[in-house]
Design a protein around this motif. Structure first.
Motif, PDB file in Angstrom:
ATOM      1  N   GLY A 156      -4.632  -2.607   7.326  1.00 13.85           N
ATOM      2  CA  GLY A 156      -4.933  -3.280   8.588  1.00 13.85           C
ATOM      3  C   GLY A 156      -5.771  -4.534   8.386  1.00 13.85           C
ATOM      4  N   ILE A 157      -6.756  -4.452   7.484  1.00 10.55           N
ATOM      5  CA  ILE A 157      -7.606  -5.616   7.205  1.00 10.55           C
ATOM      6  C   ILE A 157      -6.776  -6.749   6.592  1.00 10.55           C
ATOM      7  N   TRP A 158      -5.909  -6.381   5.649  1.00  8.33           N
ATOM      8  CA  TRP A 158      -5.071  -7.404   5.011  1.00  8.33           C
ATOM      9  C   TRP A 158      -4.140  -8.071   6.013  1.00  8.33           C
ATOM     10  N   MET A 159      -3.542  -7.276   6.889  1.00 10.05           N
ATOM     11  CA  MET A 159      -2.651  -7.840   7.894  1.00 10.05           C
ATOM     12  C   MET A 159      -3.400  -8.777   8.832  1.00 10.05           C
ATOM     13  N   PHE A 160      -4.618  -8.411   9.176  1.00 12.30           N
ATOM     14  CA  PHE A 160      -5.434  -9.257  10.043  1.00 12.30           C
ATOM     15  C   PHE A 160      -5.728 -10.596   9.374  1.00 12.30           C
ATOM     16  N   ILE A 161      -5.944 -10.560   8.040  1.00 15.78           N
ATOM     17  CA  ILE A 161      -6.273 -11.791   7.314  1.00 15.78           C
ATOM     18  C   ILE A 161      -5.064 -12.718   7.210  1.00 15.78           C
ATOM     19  N   VAL A 162      -3.937 -12.187   6.730  1.00 13.13           N
ATOM     20  CA  VAL A 162      -2.807 -13.068   6.419  1.00 13.13           C
ATOM     21  C   VAL A 162      -2.026 -13.498   7.654  1.00 13.13           C
ATOM     22  N   ILE A 200       0.592 -13.322  -4.220  1.00 14.61           N
ATOM     23  CA  ILE A 200      -0.424 -13.323  -3.161  1.00 14.61           C
ATOM     24  C   ILE A 200      -0.134 -12.266  -2.118  1.00 14.61           C
ATOM     25  N   GLN A 201       1.102 -12.214  -1.630  1.00 13.59           N
ATOM     26  CA  GLN A 201       1.426 -11.369  -0.485  1.00 13.59           C
ATOM     27  C   GLN A 201       1.677  -9.902  -0.853  1.00 13.59           C
ATOM     28  N   PHE A 202       2.099  -9.650  -2.092  1.00 12.96           N
ATOM     29  CA  PHE A 202       2.457  -8.280  -2.469  1.00 12.96           C
ATOM     30  C   PHE A 202       1.491  -7.684  -3.490  1.00 12.96           C
ATOM     31  N   PHE A 203       1.216  -8.427  -4.560  1.00 10.50           N
ATOM     32  CA  PHE A 203       0.436  -7.839  -5.644  1.00 10.50           C
ATOM     33  C   PHE A 203      -1.054  -7.761  -5.345  1.00 10.50           C
ATOM     34  N   ILE A 204      -1.583  -8.626  -4.490  1.00 12.09           N
ATOM     35  CA  ILE A 204      -2.996  -8.498  -4.115  1.00 12.09           C
ATOM     36  C   ILE A 204      -3.237  -7.220  -3.318  1.00 12.09           C
ATOM     37  N   PRO A 205      -2.513  -6.975  -2.213  1.00  7.65           N
ATOM     38  CA  PRO A 205      -2.731  -5.698  -1.520  1.00  7.65           C
ATOM     39  C   PRO A 205      -2.389  -4.487  -2.372  1.00  7.65           C
ATOM     40  N   LEU A 206      -1.408  -4.620  -3.275  1.00 10.84           N
ATOM     41  CA  LEU A 206      -1.056  -3.506  -4.155  1.00 10.84           C
ATOM     42  C   LEU A 206      -2.199  -3.174  -5.112  1.00 10.84           C
ATOM     43  N   SER A 207      -2.770  -4.182  -5.752  1.00 16.51           N
ATOM     44  CA  SER A 207      -3.844  -3.926  -6.722  1.00 16.51           C
ATOM     45  C   SER A 207      -5.114  -3.427  -6.036  1.00 16.51           C
ATOM     46  N   VAL A 208      -5.417  -3.956  -4.848  1.00 16.21           N
ATOM     47  CA  VAL A 208      -6.594  -3.469  -4.117  1.00 16.21           C
ATOM     48  C   VAL A 208      -6.399  -2.004  -3.707  1.00 16.21           C
ATOM     49  N   THR A 209      -5.201  -1.653  -3.273  1.00 18.45           N
ATOM     50  CA  THR A 209      -4.919  -0.256  -2.929  1.00 18.45           C
ATOM     51  C   THR A 209      -5.047   0.643  -4.149  1.00 18.45           C
ATOM     52  N   PRO A 250       0.809  -1.227   0.000  1.00 19.95           N
ATOM     53  CA  PRO A 250       0.000   0.000   0.000  1.00 19.95           C
ATOM     54  C   PRO A 250       0.839   1.272   0.000  1.00 19.95           C
ATOM     55  N   VAL A 251       1.972   1.252   0.699  1.00 13.68           N
ATOM     56  CA  VAL A 251       2.840   2.434   0.719  1.00 13.68           C
ATOM     57  C   VAL A 251       3.341   2.746  -0.689  1.00 13.68           C
ATOM     58  N   PHE A 252       3.690   1.716  -1.450  1.00 12.62           N
ATOM     59  CA  PHE A 252       4.158   1.902  -2.821  1.00 12.62           C
ATOM     60  C   PHE A 252       3.114   2.624  -3.664  1.00 12.62           C
ATOM     61  N   VAL A 253       1.837   2.278  -3.476  1.00 12.36           N
ATOM     62  CA  VAL A 253       0.759   2.896  -4.252  1.00 12.36           C
ATOM     63  C   VAL A 253       0.449   4.300  -3.739  1.00 12.36           C
ATOM     64  N   VAL A 254       0.435   4.481  -2.433  1.00 15.05           N
ATOM     65  CA  VAL A 254       0.088   5.770  -1.838  1.00 15.05           C
ATOM     66  C   VAL A 254       1.032   6.873  -2.315  1.00 15.05           C
ATOM     67  N   LEU A 255       2.254   6.526  -2.666  1.00 19.61           N
ATOM     68  CA  LEU A 255       3.215   7.531  -3.123  1.00 19.61           C
ATOM     69  C   LEU A 255       2.833   8.140  -4.470  1.00 19.61           C
ATOM     70  N   VAL A 256       1.864   7.537  -5.170  1.00 22.58           N
ATOM     71  CA  VAL A 256       1.381   8.094  -6.435  1.00 22.58           C
ATOM     72  C   VAL A 256       0.365   9.208  -6.186  1.00 22.58           C
ATOM     73  N   ILE A 257      -0.280   9.183  -5.024  1.00 17.30           N
ATOM     74  CA  ILE A 257      -1.383  10.092  -4.736  1.00 17.30           C
ATOM     75  C   ILE A 257      -1.013  11.573  -4.875  1.00 17.30           C
ATOM     76  N   SER A 261      -6.506   7.326   4.061  1.00 13.04           N
ATOM     77  CA  SER A 261      -7.170   6.696   5.207  1.00 13.04           C
ATOM     78  C   SER A 261      -7.734   5.332   4.834  1.00 13.04           C
ATOM     79  N   LEU A 262      -8.378   5.243   3.667  1.00 11.09           N
ATOM     80  CA  LEU A 262      -8.908   3.952   3.222  1.00 11.09           C
ATOM     81  C   LEU A 262      -7.785   2.959   2.946  1.00 11.09           C
ATOM     82  N   SER A 263      -6.673   3.443   2.427  1.00  9.73           N
ATOM     83  CA  SER A 263      -5.537   2.555   2.161  1.00  9.73           C
ATOM     84  C   SER A 263      -4.960   2.000   3.461  1.00  9.73           C
TER      85      SER A 263
END
Length: 251
Positions: free
Chosen positions: A200-206, A163-172, A95-102, A193-195
């Protein structure tokens, strides 16, 4: 042309001219507008020149920070000792990687320049498309290099990366682009904030082993495909709606 004529008609006149004088003034204005548009039409910019010009406006520090994020993640994966820490590091860095585009995609709203860009020679759709294409090209290159290096130099497999990197990245990505085209919540702070919430949700799942083990690999890949398709839809929404009146209401 229509917008320019409306502005000229609405401009307050402090002096009243006689009919012949007013007619000459109108002819001068019409001739000036025609000369301006003829001059601009003779020096149109081709697509790659326009893309290059937009690339000059993008601050390169965001790409440098994205490289730094991937470098930190690579270092963590090299020295990781457990799958739990591996999932935690990937789930946070994606998510941090994507947020830097904002900051770049939202800077016209944060600087209150949407109206100015809306009446520029190039449309908002062209400007947004160029920015997103540039970020997509650079990010795909960075992620491709990162995936190759991690696969060769660490024990992390391509399957785990997907699974661990590209799923949270694409959802973000889907969250950010969907927020960008939202009429009521088109704020960079809301997107961040949503990211963070999604992180947090992703971390709770995995990190819950009993839940993580239940989900099969095809299900994870199905989630990845769905998230990528949603990103494509969100980008389509941005390009479709960016020229509409709702863009002016975001400010």
């Amino acid at each position: 042309m229509e917008l320019l004529e409306e502005k000229l008609k609405s401009y307050p006149r402090t002096k009243h001219y006689s009919a012949p004088q007013q007619e000459k003034i109108d002819q001068t204005v019409a001739a000036s507008k025609m000369a301006f548009f003829e001059s601009e039409s003779q020096r149109t910019t081709v697509f790659f020149e326009f893309l290059f010009e937009q690339g000059l406006y993008i601050k390169k520090r965001w790409w440098v920070l994205q490289i730094l994020v991937l470098s930190v993640l690579w270092g963590m994966l090299v020295f990781v000792e457990s799958s739990t820490h591996m999932r935690r590091s990937m789930g946070v860095c994606a998510p941090v990687f994507v947020v830097l585009v904002i900051p770049e995609l939202w800077k016209n709203k944060s600087c209150d320049t949407v109206e100015i860009e809306g009446v520029a020679y190039y449309t908002l759709r062209q400007i947004y498309a160029a920015r997103m294409l540039l970020f997509a090209l650079v990010d795909v290159l960075l992620l491709g290099i990162f995936t190759g290096i991690v696969s060769l130099m660490t024990c992390v497999t391509v399957e785990e990366l997907l699974i661990q990197f590209f799923i949270p990245l694409s959802v973000t990505c889907g969250i950010c682009f969907r927020t960008l085209c939202s009429r009521h919540f088109g704020s960079e702070y809301f997107a961040v904030s949503l990211s963070i919430l999604w992180c947090g949700i992703w971390m709770f799942i995995v990190l819950r082993e009993e839940f993580y083990r239940v989900v099969s690999v095809p299900v994870w890949f199905g989630l990845l495909v769905c998230s990528v398709l949603y990103v494509i839809y969100a980008v389509y929404r941005v390009l479709r709606d960016c020229g509409k009146e709702c863009m002016l209401e975001w400010n």
